[in-house]
Scaffold this motif. Structure first.
Motif, PDB file in Angstrom:
ATOM      1  N   VAL A   1      24.375  64.287  15.494  1.00 23.18           N
ATOM      2  CA  VAL A   1      24.151  63.221  16.472  1.00 23.18           C
ATOM      3  C   VAL A   1      22.861  62.460  16.157  1.00 23.18           C
ATOM      4  O   VAL A   1      21.842  63.078  15.857  1.00 23.18           O
ATOM      5  N   LEU A   2      22.936  61.127  16.263  1.00 20.28           N
ATOM      6  CA  LEU A   2      21.728  60.311  16.314  1.00 20.28           C
ATOM      7  C   LEU A   2      21.573  59.903  17.773  1.00 20.28           C
ATOM      8  O   LEU A   2      22.419  59.203  18.322  1.00 20.28           O
ATOM      9  N   LEU A   3      20.516  60.363  18.397  1.00 21.64           N
ATOM     10  CA  LEU A   3      20.237  60.079  19.804  1.00 21.64           C
ATOM     11  C   LEU A   3      19.239  58.929  19.883  1.00 21.64           C
ATOM     12  O   LEU A   3      18.137  59.033  19.356  1.00 21.64           O
ATOM     13  N   VAL A   4      19.651  57.823  20.527  1.00 21.67           N
ATOM     14  CA  VAL A   4      18.790  56.649  20.669  1.00 21.67           C
ATOM     15  C   VAL A   4      18.510  56.458  22.155  1.00 21.67           C
ATOM     16  O   VAL A   4      19.398  56.091  22.925  1.00 21.67           O
ATOM     17  N   GLU A   5      17.285  56.744  22.562  1.00 29.41           N
ATOM     18  CA  GLU A   5      16.909  56.704  23.986  1.00 29.41           C
ATOM     19  C   GLU A   5      15.425  56.396  24.092  1.00 29.41           C
ATOM     20  O   GLU A   5      14.612  57.032  23.425  1.00 29.41           O
ATOM     21  N   ASP A   6      15.067  55.402  24.935  1.00 37.12           N
ATOM     22  CA  ASP A   6      13.664  55.026  25.060  1.00 37.12           C
ATOM     23  C   ASP A   6      12.945  55.675  26.237  1.00 37.12           C
ATOM     24  O   ASP A   6      11.722  55.653  26.305  1.00 37.12           O
ATOM     25  N   ASP A   7      13.659  56.288  27.135  1.00 33.04           N
ATOM     26  CA  ASP A   7      13.039  57.012  28.252  1.00 33.04           C
ATOM     27  C   ASP A   7      12.749  58.439  27.788  1.00 33.04           C
ATOM     28  O   ASP A   7      13.671  59.202  27.478  1.00 33.04           O
ATOM     29  N   ARG A   8      11.483  58.796  27.710  1.00 30.25           N
ATOM     30  CA  ARG A   8      11.061  60.079  27.146  1.00 30.25           C
ATOM     31  C   ARG A   8      11.732  61.278  27.841  1.00 30.25           C
ATOM     32  O   ARG A   8      12.195  62.212  27.190  1.00 30.25           O
ATOM     33  N   ALA A   9      11.798  61.280  29.157  1.00 33.04           N
ATOM     34  CA  ALA A   9      12.388  62.412  29.890  1.00 33.04           C
ATOM     35  C   ALA A   9      13.878  62.558  29.580  1.00 33.04           C
ATOM     36  O   ALA A   9      14.369  63.669  29.342  1.00 33.04           O
ATOM     37  N   VAL A  10      14.598  61.459  29.592  1.00 27.72           N
ATOM     38  CA  VAL A  10      16.029  61.487  29.285  1.00 27.72           C
ATOM     39  C   VAL A  10      16.234  61.900  27.828  1.00 27.72           C
ATOM     40  O   VAL A  10      17.121  62.693  27.513  1.00 27.72           O
ATOM     41  N   HIS A  11      15.399  61.364  26.952  1.00 36.36           N
ATOM     42  CA  HIS A  11      15.471  61.666  25.525  1.00 36.36           C
ATOM     43  C   HIS A  11      15.323  63.178  25.288  1.00 36.36           C
ATOM     44  O   HIS A  11      16.131  63.781  24.585  1.00 36.36           O
ATOM     45  N   GLU A  12      14.299  63.764  25.875  1.00 35.26           N
ATOM     46  CA  GLU A  12      14.054  65.199  25.705  1.00 35.26           C
ATOM     47  C   GLU A  12      15.172  66.048  26.305  1.00 35.26           C
ATOM     48  O   GLU A  12      15.609  67.029  25.702  1.00 35.26           O
ATOM     49  N   ALA A  13      15.634  65.672  27.495  1.00 32.62           N
ATOM     50  CA  ALA A  13      16.698  66.442  28.160  1.00 32.62           C
ATOM     51  C   ALA A  13      17.998  66.377  27.362  1.00 32.62           C
ATOM     52  O   ALA A  13      18.656  67.409  27.152  1.00 32.62           O
ATOM     53  N   ALA A  14      18.367  65.193  26.916  1.00 30.95           N
ATOM     54  CA  ALA A  14      19.608  65.041  26.157  1.00 30.95           C
ATOM     55  C   ALA A  14      19.536  65.810  24.836  1.00 30.95           C
ATOM     56  O   ALA A  14      20.495  66.501  24.456  1.00 30.95           O
ATOM     57  N   ALA A  15      18.418  65.706  24.139  1.00 25.92           N
ATOM     58  CA  ALA A  15      18.260  66.423  22.871  1.00 25.92           C
ATOM     59  C   ALA A  15      18.351  67.933  23.089  1.00 25.92           C
ATOM     60  O   ALA A  15      18.979  68.648  22.300  1.00 25.92           O
ATOM     61  N   HIS A  16      17.752  68.403  24.166  1.00 27.17           N
ATOM     62  CA  HIS A  16      17.795  69.838  24.479  1.00 27.17           C
ATOM     63  C   HIS A  16      19.226  70.296  24.747  1.00 27.17           C
ATOM     64  O   HIS A  16      19.670  71.315  24.203  1.00 27.17           O
ATOM     65  N   ILE A  17      19.938  69.556  25.558  1.00 27.18           N
ATOM     66  CA  ILE A  17      21.322  69.919  25.892  1.00 27.18           C
ATOM     67  C   ILE A  17      22.203  69.901  24.647  1.00 27.18           C
ATOM     68  O   ILE A  17      23.006  70.819  24.428  1.00 27.18           O
ATOM     69  N   LEU A  18      22.062  68.874  23.826  1.00 25.31           N
ATOM     70  CA  LEU A  18      22.860  68.792  22.598  1.00 25.31           C
ATOM     71  C   LEU A  18      22.539  69.963  21.665  1.00 25.31           C
ATOM     72  O   LEU A  18      23.448  70.546  21.067  1.00 25.31           O
ATOM     73  N   SER A  19      21.275  70.304  21.561  1.00 27.06           N
ATOM     74  CA  SER A  19      20.865  71.425  20.716  1.00 27.06           C
ATOM     75  C   SER A  19      21.427  72.749  21.224  1.00 27.06           C
ATOM     76  O   SER A  19      21.837  73.602  20.432  1.00 27.06           O
ATOM     77  N   LEU A  20      21.446  72.923  22.553  1.00 32.56           N
ATOM     78  CA  LEU A  20      22.019  74.139  23.132  1.00 32.56           C
ATOM     79  C   LEU A  20      23.495  74.284  22.789  1.00 32.56           C
ATOM     80  O   LEU A  20      24.019  75.406  22.717  1.00 32.56           O
TER      81      LEU A  20
END
Length: 65
Positions: free
Chosen positions: A7-26
């Motif tokens: 996945v390439l995750l493109v997100e400019d909101d830091r909180a959303v970016h971190e949460a989405a990356a964490h969930i995808l990694s899990l």
């Protein structure tokens, strides 16, 4: 050979970016990250991705761009 990510995750909101990356990694997915369209384009040129998950409302562009 270019690095490969699920996945390439493109997100400019830091909180959303971190949460989405964490969930995808899990879920066992490898995540490459970009905070804006310019960074996303650079990442797409330098690595292989199975899918792009993008915010639709990015500064100066839309996620469709």
């Amino acid at each position: 050979m270019k690095p490969s990510f699920d996945v390439l995750l493109v997100e400019d909101d830091r909180a959303v970016h971190e949460a989405a990356a964490h969930i995808l990694s899990l879920e066992g997915l490898t995540v490459d990250r970009a905070e804006d369209v310019s960074a996303a384009v650079a990442r797409l040129r330098n690595a292989q991705h199975q899918i792009v998950l993008s915010d639709l409302m990015l500064a100066g562009f839309s996620g469709f761009d």
